[in-house]
Motif scaffolding. Sequence first.
Motif, PDB file in Angstrom:
ATOM      1  N   GLU A   1       7.818  -5.666  -5.375  1.00 20.00           N
ATOM      2  CA  GLU A   1       8.403  -6.112  -4.100  1.00 20.00           C
ATOM      3  C   GLU A   1       7.749  -5.393  -2.922  1.00 20.00           C
ATOM      4  OE1 GLU A   1      12.555  -5.403  -4.583  1.00 20.00           O
ATOM      5  OE2 GLU A   1      12.913  -7.244  -5.746  1.00 20.00           O
ATOM      6  N   LEU A   2       7.466  -4.121  -3.076  1.00 20.78           N
ATOM      7  CA  LEU A   2       6.793  -3.371  -2.005  1.00 20.78           C
ATOM      8  C   LEU A   2       5.354  -3.862  -1.823  1.00 20.78           C
ATOM      9  CD1 LEU A   2       8.113   0.266  -2.665  1.00 20.78           C
ATOM     10  CD2 LEU A   2       8.907  -1.393  -0.963  1.00 20.78           C
ATOM     11  N   TRP A   3       4.678  -4.168  -2.938  1.00 20.65           N
ATOM     12  CA  TRP A   3       3.337  -4.756  -2.817  1.00 20.65           C
ATOM     13  C   TRP A   3       3.394  -6.060  -2.015  1.00 20.65           C
ATOM     14  CZ3 TRP A   3      -1.019  -2.536  -3.019  1.00 20.65           C
ATOM     15  CH2 TRP A   3      -1.358  -1.573  -3.971  1.00 20.65           C
ATOM     16  N   HIS A   4       4.392  -6.872  -2.294  1.00 17.13           N
ATOM     17  CA  HIS A   4       4.506  -8.151  -1.592  1.00 17.13           C
ATOM     18  C   HIS A   4       4.760  -7.945  -0.092  1.00 17.13           C
ATOM     19  CE1 HIS A   4       5.523 -10.565  -5.491  1.00 17.13           C
ATOM     20  NE2 HIS A   4       4.269 -10.167  -5.431  1.00 17.13           N
ATOM     21  N   LYS A   5       5.540  -6.926   0.249  1.00 20.80           N
ATOM     22  CA  LYS A   5       5.747  -6.599   1.661  1.00 20.80           C
ATOM     23  C   LYS A   5       4.443  -6.164   2.315  1.00 20.80           C
ATOM     24  CE  LYS A   5      10.651  -5.295   1.416  1.00 20.80           C
ATOM     25  NZ  LYS A   5      11.634  -4.187   1.590  1.00 20.80           N
ATOM     26  N   ALA A   6       3.669  -5.350   1.599  1.00 25.77           N
ATOM     27  CA  ALA A   6       2.380  -4.892   2.138  1.00 25.77           C
ATOM     28  C   ALA A   6       1.432  -6.059   2.356  1.00 25.77           C
ATOM     29  CB  ALA A   6       1.756  -3.862   1.197  1.00 25.77           C
ATOM     30  N   LEU A   7       1.411  -7.002   1.427  1.00 26.87           N
ATOM     31  CA  LEU A   7       0.574  -8.196   1.581  1.00 26.87           C
ATOM     32  C   LEU A   7       1.054  -9.047   2.751  1.00 26.87           C
ATOM     33  CD1 LEU A   7       0.265  -9.145  -2.204  1.00 26.87           C
ATOM     34  CD2 LEU A   7      -1.645  -8.453  -0.726  1.00 26.87           C
ATOM     35  N   ALA A   8       2.376  -9.244   2.852  1.00 26.85           N
ATOM     36  CA  ALA A   8       2.938 -10.079   3.922  1.00 26.85           C
ATOM     37  C   ALA A   8       2.664  -9.476   5.299  1.00 26.85           C
ATOM     38  CB  ALA A   8       4.439 -10.241   3.715  1.00 26.85           C
ATOM     39  N   GLU A   9       2.734  -8.148   5.402  1.00 25.72           N
ATOM     40  CA  GLU A   9       2.452  -7.494   6.682  1.00 25.72           C
ATOM     41  C   GLU A   9       1.042  -7.800   7.173  1.00 25.72           C
ATOM     42  OE1 GLU A   9       3.128  -3.320   6.547  1.00 25.72           O
ATOM     43  OE2 GLU A   9       5.298  -3.504   6.256  1.00 25.72           O
ATOM     44  N   ASN A  10       0.161  -8.113   6.232  1.00 20.77           N
ATOM     45  CA  ASN A  10      -1.231  -8.383   6.582  1.00 20.77           C
ATOM     46  C   ASN A  10      -1.617  -9.845   6.357  1.00 20.77           C
ATOM     47  OD1 ASN A  10      -2.519  -5.530   7.116  1.00 20.77           O
ATOM     48  ND2 ASN A  10      -1.101  -5.290   5.395  1.00 20.77           N
ATOM     49  N   LYS A  11      -0.553 -10.696   6.325  1.00 18.36           N
ATOM     50  CA  LYS A  11      -0.729 -12.151   6.279  1.00 18.36           C
ATOM     51  C   LYS A  11      -1.521 -12.625   5.051  1.00 18.36           C
ATOM     52  CE  LYS A  11      -0.366 -12.749  11.309  1.00 18.36           C
ATOM     53  NZ  LYS A  11       0.189 -11.393  11.517  1.00 18.36           N
ATOM     54  N   LEU A  12      -1.241 -11.996   3.920  1.00 17.60           N
ATOM     55  CA  LEU A  12      -1.864 -12.398   2.666  1.00 17.60           C
ATOM     56  C   LEU A  12      -0.802 -12.896   1.700  1.00 17.60           C
ATOM     57  CD1 LEU A  12      -4.477  -9.544   2.069  1.00 17.60           C
ATOM     58  CD2 LEU A  12      -4.935 -11.862   2.868  1.00 17.60           C
TER      59      LEU A  12
ATOM     60  N   ASP B   1      -2.954   0.802   3.300  1.00 13.91           N
ATOM     61  CA  ASP B   1      -2.231   1.656   4.260  1.00 13.91           C
ATOM     62  C   ASP B   1      -0.753   1.286   4.306  1.00 13.91           C
ATOM     63  OD1 ASP B   1      -4.491   3.083   5.014  1.00 13.91           O
ATOM     64  OD2 ASP B   1      -4.965   1.750   6.693  1.00 13.91           O
ATOM     65  N   SER B   2      -0.487  -0.013   4.348  1.00 20.12           N
ATOM     66  CA  SER B   2       0.904  -0.480   4.370  1.00 20.12           C
ATOM     67  C   SER B   2       1.644  -0.041   3.110  1.00 20.12           C
ATOM     68  CB  SER B   2       0.955  -2.010   4.475  1.00 20.12           C
ATOM     69  OG  SER B   2       0.433  -2.462   5.709  1.00 20.12           O
ATOM     70  N   MET B   3       0.981  -0.145   1.966  1.00 17.39           N
ATOM     71  CA  MET B   3       1.637   0.191   0.703  1.00 17.39           C
ATOM     72  C   MET B   3       1.944   1.685   0.622  1.00 17.39           C
ATOM     73  SD  MET B   3       2.989  -1.079  -1.896  1.00 17.39           S
ATOM     74  CE  MET B   3       3.542  -0.672  -3.558  1.00 17.39           C
ATOM     75  N   MET B   4       1.049   2.509   1.087  1.00 18.92           N
ATOM     76  CA  MET B   4       1.317   3.956   1.085  1.00 18.92           C
ATOM     77  C   MET B   4       2.541   4.279   1.937  1.00 18.92           C
ATOM     78  SD  MET B   4      -2.338   5.988   1.086  1.00 18.92           S
ATOM     79  CE  MET B   4      -3.247   4.921   2.203  1.00 18.92           C
ATOM     80  N   ARG B   5       2.621   3.644   3.092  1.00 22.86           N
ATOM     81  CA  ARG B   5       3.772   3.885   3.974  1.00 22.86           C
ATOM     82  C   ARG B   5       5.062   3.385   3.337  1.00 22.86           C
ATOM     83  NH1 ARG B   5       3.081   0.193   7.299  1.00 22.86           N
ATOM     84  NH2 ARG B   5       4.977  -0.965   6.817  1.00 22.86           N
ATOM     85  N   LEU B   6       5.014   2.221   2.709  1.00 21.17           N
ATOM     86  CA  LEU B   6       6.202   1.642   2.091  1.00 21.17           C
ATOM     87  C   LEU B   6       6.699   2.488   0.915  1.00 21.17           C
ATOM     88  CD1 LEU B   6       5.135  -2.106   2.223  1.00 21.17           C
ATOM     89  CD2 LEU B   6       7.135  -1.128   3.371  1.00 21.17           C
ATOM     90  N   LEU B   7       5.772   3.037   0.140  1.00 23.45           N
ATOM     91  CA  LEU B   7       6.174   3.927  -0.954  1.00 23.45           C
ATOM     92  C   LEU B   7       6.892   5.160  -0.409  1.00 23.45           C
ATOM     93  CD1 LEU B   7       3.046   3.858  -3.308  1.00 23.45           C
ATOM     94  CD2 LEU B   7       5.319   3.020  -3.872  1.00 23.45           C
ATOM     95  N   ASP B   8       6.345   5.706   0.652  1.00 22.12           N
ATOM     96  CA  ASP B   8       6.941   6.901   1.248  1.00 22.12           C
ATOM     97  C   ASP B   8       8.316   6.598   1.844  1.00 22.12           C
ATOM     98  OD1 ASP B   8       6.789   9.616   1.758  1.00 22.12           O
ATOM     99  OD2 ASP B   8       5.908   9.336   3.750  1.00 22.12           O
ATOM    100  N   ASP B   9       8.437   5.451   2.482  1.00 23.03           N
ATOM    101  CA  ASP B   9       9.700   5.088   3.150  1.00 23.03           C
ATOM    102  C   ASP B   9      10.796   4.670   2.161  1.00 23.03           C
ATOM    103  OD1 ASP B   9       8.484   5.568   5.551  1.00 23.03           O
ATOM    104  OD2 ASP B   9       8.172   3.457   6.070  1.00 23.03           O
ATOM    105  N   ASN B  10      10.404   4.298   0.952  1.00 23.86           N
ATOM    106  CA  ASN B  10      11.378   3.748  -0.003  1.00 23.86           C
ATOM    107  C   ASN B  10      11.530   4.616  -1.251  1.00 23.86           C
ATOM    108  OD1 ASN B  10      12.186   0.759   0.904  1.00 23.86           O
ATOM    109  ND2 ASN B  10      10.045   1.115   1.465  1.00 23.86           N
ATOM    110  N   ARG B  11      11.331   5.901  -1.082  1.00 23.13           N
ATOM    111  CA  ARG B  11      11.429   6.819  -2.228  1.00 23.13           C
ATOM    112  C   ARG B  11      12.784   6.733  -2.922  1.00 23.13           C
ATOM    113  NH1 ARG B  11       7.854  11.323  -2.532  1.00 23.13           N
ATOM    114  NH2 ARG B  11       6.181  11.186  -0.995  1.00 23.13           N
TER     115      ARG B  11
END
Length: 399
Positions: free
Chosen positions: A140-151, A14-24
């Motif tokens: 980098e966006l994948w890493h943000k998505a992981l960090a948002e979920n403490k992974l 879910d985080s990654m989908m949002r990040l892709l959309d926000d960072n087009r």
Amino acid sequence: MKIISTEIKNKVLDSMMRLLDDNRSSILEANKKDLDLFNVADQAMYDRLIVTEDKIDGMMTSIKEVRLQEDPVGKTISKQQLENGLDITNKTAPFGTIMIIYESRPDVTIEAAVLAFKANNKILLKGGKEALHSNTILVELWHKALAENKLSNDFIQQLNMNREETQNFLKNPTEKLDLIVPRGGERLINFVKEYAKCAVLVSGRGNNFLFVDKEADWEKSVKVIMNAKTEKISACNALDKILINSNIENYEQKLTDIYQLLNAKGVETLVDADVNNILKDAQQIKDDAIWKEEFLAMKCCLGSVESLDEAVEKINHNSGGHSATIMTANKNTALQFMEEVDCAAVYQNASTRFTDGGQMGVGAELAISTDKLHHRGPLGLKQLVTNKYYVFGDGQIRE
């Protein structure tokens, strides 16, 4: 390896989908840097490299499809209790660490990672230097998505290595590798097989064949040929070789028609000696080795055969084991072709362009495997797990 809950995995997606959309805009800007450095003369690779708004939408759709799929980890394959009281359950389990080596396509950075991650694997992404900027921002966006979920970022890693560094890594990896998937031509595949110390699952070349049987519907055949050859030349499921049964009605006219249609579409068409006897102005094939080549270009070979058996033999001798089609109205002939041709996907009266995870109902794919172990065809979510036996006892010993 620690098993992550399905809930957490889906939250990352879910985080990654949002990040892709926000960072087009940032994604498109990074891709433009890659395009500006690229030689557009290689049209097939350029087509794979370019990222558009629609491709970003496609990346998000791939993630959504995987999110909606059932978690493949921990599923019971079989269960039994032995006479000695042992309870044995065979379950699906993650591979561990997967390395994928690929060229051009930034969308692979999304599809490979989402599949590996939801199947609870770590993935090492070794993209080509031509897509460095695009791949870097996506990781980098994948890493943000992981960090948002403490992974940890360790689940999805980017490897920036030249050929020599890659060779050394394969020979002496800095961490345990469980599976390597090379997506590219024979040179890359042979390179990986030579140096890898773990299992290699080959995503083989295309070089796909289409055989027009003497009982084929010619109008359908023309439609399928033109789609499979010209719709997307950069795809591994594109058509490269056409064989026509010389016993088909109006054989000479049909050869002329398909040759002219291909030329009108800008397809360079090489012909064998038998076809050249009819199409005297066509360029004749001088070296039979060309029947083994994957073109990834507006180019094909047109040949003549006298029987189904001859067509099957020629395909099995030359194809990449990816996809093959027979055009025929005879179901028995089609079934014989489909049983005897040694490819991951075989078709009757349909374009080879359907050999794709999304088109075949698998969803996002890691690759199209032309190996026979561990899986053949589109590598989707369900195929990115192995198995493990759980044996429960109460002090049993073997005597």
